[in-house]
Design a protein around this motif. Structure first.
Motif, PDB file in Angstrom:
ATOM      1  N   VAL A  88     -18.821 -28.987  43.787  1.00 52.80           N
ATOM      2  CA  VAL A  88     -20.116 -28.917  43.569  1.00 52.80           C
ATOM      3  C   VAL A  88     -20.998 -28.711  44.934  1.00 52.80           C
ATOM      4  N   ALA A  89     -20.408 -29.047  45.949  1.00 49.84           N
ATOM      5  CA  ALA A  89     -20.928 -29.139  47.393  1.00 49.84           C
ATOM      6  C   ALA A  89     -20.704 -28.028  48.113  1.00 49.84           C
ATOM      7  N   SER A  90     -19.716 -26.902  47.536  1.00 49.64           N
ATOM      8  CA  SER A  90     -19.305 -25.894  48.334  1.00 49.64           C
ATOM      9  C   SER A  90     -19.880 -24.701  48.156  1.00 49.64           C
ATOM     10  N   ASN A  91     -19.719 -23.593  49.107  1.00 49.43           N
ATOM     11  CA  ASN A  91     -19.873 -22.241  48.554  1.00 49.43           C
ATOM     12  C   ASN A  91     -18.660 -21.476  48.299  1.00 49.43           C
ATOM     13  N   PHE A  92     -17.603 -21.710  49.142  1.00 51.68           N
ATOM     14  CA  PHE A  92     -16.577 -21.252  48.628  1.00 51.68           C
ATOM     15  C   PHE A  92     -15.178 -22.065  48.606  1.00 51.68           C
ATOM     16  N   VAL A  93     -14.384 -21.535  47.886  1.00 57.30           N
ATOM     17  CA  VAL A  93     -12.889 -22.512  47.794  1.00 57.30           C
ATOM     18  C   VAL A  93     -11.954 -21.696  48.155  1.00 57.30           C
ATOM     19  N   ILE A  94     -10.883 -22.224  48.964  1.00 57.25           N
ATOM     20  CA  ILE A  94      -9.582 -21.495  49.236  1.00 57.25           C
ATOM     21  C   ILE A  94      -8.524 -22.510  48.729  1.00 57.25           C
ATOM     22  N   ILE A  95      -7.648 -21.597  47.685  1.00 60.69           N
ATOM     23  CA  ILE A  95      -6.510 -22.287  46.951  1.00 60.69           C
ATOM     24  C   ILE A  95      -5.160 -22.054  47.678  1.00 60.69           C
ATOM     25  N   PRO A  96      -4.628 -23.004  48.056  1.00 57.00           N
ATOM     26  CA  PRO A  96      -3.280 -22.792  48.763  1.00 57.00           C
ATOM     27  C   PRO A  96      -2.152 -22.975  47.736  1.00 57.00           C
ATOM     28  N   ILE A  97      -1.150 -22.040  47.561  1.00 59.08           N
ATOM     29  CA  ILE A  97      -0.109 -22.052  46.754  1.00 59.08           C
ATOM     30  C   ILE A  97       1.095 -21.839  47.416  1.00 59.08           C
ATOM     31  N   GLN A  98       2.146 -22.858  47.099  1.00 58.42           N
ATOM     32  CA  GLN A  98       3.319 -22.543  47.820  1.00 58.42           C
ATOM     33  C   GLN A  98       4.189 -21.717  46.935  1.00 58.42           C
ATOM     34  N   PRO A  99       4.961 -20.779  47.370  1.00 56.12           N
ATOM     35  CA  PRO A  99       5.759 -19.836  46.490  1.00 56.12           C
ATOM     36  C   PRO A  99       6.725 -20.605  45.795  1.00 56.12           C
ATOM     37  N   SER A 100       6.787 -21.561  45.176  1.00 57.84           N
ATOM     38  CA  SER A 100       8.028 -22.313  44.467  1.00 57.84           C
ATOM     39  C   SER A 100       7.977 -21.798  43.076  1.00 57.84           C
ATOM     40  N   TYR A 101       9.095 -22.333  42.524  1.00 56.50           N
ATOM     41  CA  TYR A 101       9.538 -21.915  41.057  1.00 56.50           C
ATOM     42  C   TYR A 101       8.321 -22.260  40.166  1.00 56.50           C
ATOM     43  N   PHE A 102       7.720 -23.340  40.250  1.00 53.13           N
ATOM     44  CA  PHE A 102       6.559 -23.784  39.501  1.00 53.13           C
ATOM     45  C   PHE A 102       5.143 -23.571  40.186  1.00 53.13           C
ATOM     46  N   ALA A 103       4.960 -22.652  41.106  1.00 55.67           N
ATOM     47  CA  ALA A 103       3.939 -22.269  41.909  1.00 55.67           C
ATOM     48  C   ALA A 103       2.620 -22.019  41.070  1.00 55.67           C
ATOM     49  N   LEU A 104       2.625 -21.527  39.996  1.00 55.29           N
ATOM     50  CA  LEU A 104       1.724 -21.368  39.247  1.00 55.29           C
ATOM     51  C   LEU A 104       1.097 -22.365  38.042  1.00 55.29           C
ATOM     52  N   GLU A 105       2.015 -23.277  37.859  1.00 53.86           N
ATOM     53  CA  GLU A 105       1.689 -24.295  37.131  1.00 53.86           C
ATOM     54  C   GLU A 105       0.559 -25.128  37.611  1.00 53.86           C
ATOM     55  N   GLY A 106      -0.282 -25.210  36.497  1.00 52.47           N
ATOM     56  CA  GLY A 106      -1.494 -25.982  36.722  1.00 52.47           C
ATOM     57  C   GLY A 106      -2.729 -25.185  37.274  1.00 52.47           C
ATOM     58  N   THR A 107      -2.216 -23.823  37.809  1.00 48.89           N
ATOM     59  CA  THR A 107      -3.390 -22.906  38.445  1.00 48.89           C
ATOM     60  C   THR A 107      -4.298 -22.607  37.277  1.00 48.89           C
ATOM     61  N   ASP A 108      -4.276 -22.591  36.179  1.00 49.82           N
ATOM     62  CA  ASP A 108      -5.158 -22.342  34.851  1.00 49.82           C
ATOM     63  C   ASP A 108      -6.320 -23.427  34.954  1.00 49.82           C
ATOM     64  N   ASP A 109      -5.630 -24.644  35.042  1.00 49.52           N
ATOM     65  CA  ASP A 109      -6.493 -25.916  34.890  1.00 49.52           C
ATOM     66  C   ASP A 109      -7.545 -25.817  36.304  1.00 49.52           C
ATOM     67  N   LEU A 110      -6.940 -25.384  37.217  1.00 48.06           N
ATOM     68  CA  LEU A 110      -7.859 -25.384  38.396  1.00 48.06           C
ATOM     69  C   LEU A 110      -8.993 -24.154  38.201  1.00 48.06           C
ATOM     70  N   LEU A 111      -8.283 -22.884  37.882  1.00 47.33           N
ATOM     71  CA  LEU A 111      -9.509 -22.099  37.745  1.00 47.33           C
ATOM     72  C   LEU A 111     -10.410 -22.424  36.523  1.00 47.33           C
ATOM     73  N   GLU A 112     -10.013 -22.973  35.579  1.00 48.82           N
ATOM     74  CA  GLU A 112     -10.974 -23.477  34.430  1.00 48.82           C
ATOM     75  C   GLU A 112     -12.111 -24.477  35.072  1.00 48.82           C
ATOM     76  N   THR A 113     -11.619 -25.433  35.952  1.00 48.28           N
ATOM     77  CA  THR A 113     -12.639 -26.290  36.528  1.00 48.28           C
ATOM     78  C   THR A 113     -13.508 -25.476  37.344  1.00 48.28           C
ATOM     79  N   ILE A 114     -13.075 -24.557  38.046  1.00 45.33           N
ATOM     80  CA  ILE A 114     -13.994 -23.857  38.962  1.00 45.33           C
ATOM     81  C   ILE A 114     -14.963 -23.028  38.450  1.00 45.33           C
ATOM     82  N   GLU A 115     -14.626 -22.463  37.083  1.00 50.07           N
ATOM     83  CA  GLU A 115     -15.573 -21.656  36.146  1.00 50.07           C
ATOM     84  C   GLU A 115     -16.639 -22.808  35.570  1.00 50.07           C
ATOM     85  N   LYS A 116     -16.133 -23.968  35.192  1.00 45.57           N
ATOM     86  CA  LYS A 116     -17.011 -25.001  34.820  1.00 45.57           C
ATOM     87  C   LYS A 116     -18.073 -25.363  35.695  1.00 45.57           C
ATOM     88  N   ILE A 117     -17.667 -25.348  37.164  1.00 47.57           N
ATOM     89  CA  ILE A 117     -18.533 -26.046  38.167  1.00 47.57           C
ATOM     90  C   ILE A 117     -19.410 -24.744  38.258  1.00 47.57           C
TER      91      ILE A 117
END
Length: 263
Positions: free
Chosen positions: A149-178
């Protein structure tokens, strides 16, 4: 992507480093991106809102931290400058965190302004800096919501591991709600691939997969897995003072250049 020049220049720009997954290089990125921006001549404030306080103790001895971001968020008699600490870099200041920040969410249950507490308390302080970087905890709870809520921008660090994208949908959904209600000015500045082991086929494959999913949002810079990056916080140094010629220093300097081009 909305350019920073359309929202008032550098003064008061706030970037959150966010991923609800732990161990993806979030704190390492917050520390070294802040340092790189400061070395580039920007006046930078690093705010640590992770109760683990790892960004804080990378710059400060715990014994010198009398007031922290928790006090700023919960005590109206605490002024923002009361929780700002100087670092060895004259362009880089820190608002530290301590473990008591873990009580923040329970303390604000029922408070109508709970998601806006950080934004409200930072008003005035962010204008003293070119760029504010926020290190967030590995959750999508009220503390992270306050950062977004206090930010202009967000940077999303992701480690290229087997489960790298797991949970990313939840984060993107939260960003859209904000973006839809409390902060329409929030934008994804970029996705940063971290802890990359270029020797492995899996790492290269997941790297390609991340770029397919996020496209041009992915920074060209990739942060390699590095012993030097892991060691530097233990000596209370950034990668630029601890190992200035290392791959980590070069890569975070490149990331800094990309960030400044994108905003």
């Amino acid at each position: 992507m909305q350019k920073l020049s359309t929202i008032g220049g550098f003064a008061g720009m706030v970037i959150s480093i966010t991923n609800q997954k732990g161990g993806v290089g979030k704190t390492t990125t917050a520390i070294n991106l802040s340092a790189a921006l400061a070395l580039a001549g920007k006046k930078v404030l690093l705010i640590d809102i992770d109760p683990q306080g790892n960004s804080s103790i990378s710059f400060l001895n715990q014994q010198v931290i009398n007031l922290s971001v928790y006090d700023l968020l919960t005590e109206t008699n605490i002024q923002p400058l009361d929780v700002v600490y100087k670092t060895a870099n004259p362009n880089l200041d820190v608002v530290p965190s301590r473990i008591n920040l873990a009580k923040f969410e329970s303390k604000l249950i029922g408070e109508f302004d709970a998601p806006f507490r950080l934004k409200d308390r930072l008003e005035g302080l962010v204008k003293l800096y070119d760029i504010v970087v926020i290190d967030t905890p590995p959750t999508l709870g009220l503390i992270t919501v306050n950062a977004l809520v206090a930010s202009n921008f967000v940077i999303i660090p992701i480690q290229p591991s087997y489960f790298a994208l797991e949970g990313t949908d939840d984060l993107l959904e939260t960003i859209e709600k904000i973006k839809s209600r409390p902060n329409p000015n929030l934008h994804i500045l970029g996705v940063l691939i971290t802890l990359m082991d270029k020797r492995t086929t899996l790492g290269r494959d997941i790297n390609d997969q991340i770029r397919t999913v996020f496209g041009e949002k992915v920074f060209e810079t990739v942060i390699s897995k590095s012993i030097r990056l892991e060691e530097s916080p233990a000596y209370k140094e950034t990668i630029f003072s601890f190992a200035p010629n290392s791959s980590g220093a070069i890569e975070y300097n490149h990331l800094c250049e990309e960030v400044l081009k994108r905003v």
